[in-house]
Design an enzyme around this catalytic site. Sequence first.
Site, PDB file in Angstrom:
ATOM      1  N   HIS A  82       0.834  -1.205   0.000  1.00 18.50           N
ATOM      2  CA  HIS A  82       0.000   0.000   0.000  1.00 18.50           C
ATOM      3  C   HIS A  82       0.869   1.254   0.000  1.00 18.50           C
ATOM      4  CE1 HIS A  82      -3.346  -2.638   1.059  1.00 18.50           C
ATOM      5  NE2 HIS A  82      -4.178  -1.614   0.945  1.00 18.50           N
ATOM      6  N   HIS A 130       1.306  -3.761   9.603  1.00 16.86           N
ATOM      7  CA  HIS A 130       2.705  -3.656   9.169  1.00 16.86           C
ATOM      8  C   HIS A 130       3.561  -3.139  10.307  1.00 16.86           C
ATOM      9  CE1 HIS A 130       2.713  -4.483   4.884  1.00 16.86           C
ATOM     10  NE2 HIS A 130       1.604  -3.776   4.751  1.00 16.86           N
TER      11      HIS A 130
END
Length: 160
Positions: A82, A130
Amino acid sequence: MDLFFRTITWGGSLMVLLPLALLISLLFYARGRIGDAALLLGGLLGASLFVHILKRLFARPRPEVENLLVAMPPDFSFPSAHTGQAVAFSIACALILSRQNELTGALVIWGMLLAFAVLVGVSRVYLQVHYLSDVLVGALLGGCWVLLLSRLLGLWLPRS
């Protein structure tokens, strides 16, 4: 903040960025701006490809967290796709804008693009899908790829 970051994180997904990049690239192509179309689309797709190759190579598991705000993505953690995609898209747009004559408008849009890319990265850490290092490397990879592609396209294509 939860709703804000759940919403902004999708801005870095291919489901959002790819149709947007395709549409903008088609408009550039129709206007004879082949280099700009190639930079935007190639920047996004190349960054996505590179981060997904690295995900397979490093095979870093995602953070182990309970009570997530979003579903844990099924792929590996390192690097953040992303973030890499958002940075690649934003830098490609910023480079294209930098060739325009309207400096004030370009600076405002540059700031918005930078804020978008940073917020996507922050959202990935905030949502706990993450590690910070995933986001930093994703951003670095996306940015470096677009800058390299810009240089390569400058060698092969005339400036639009």
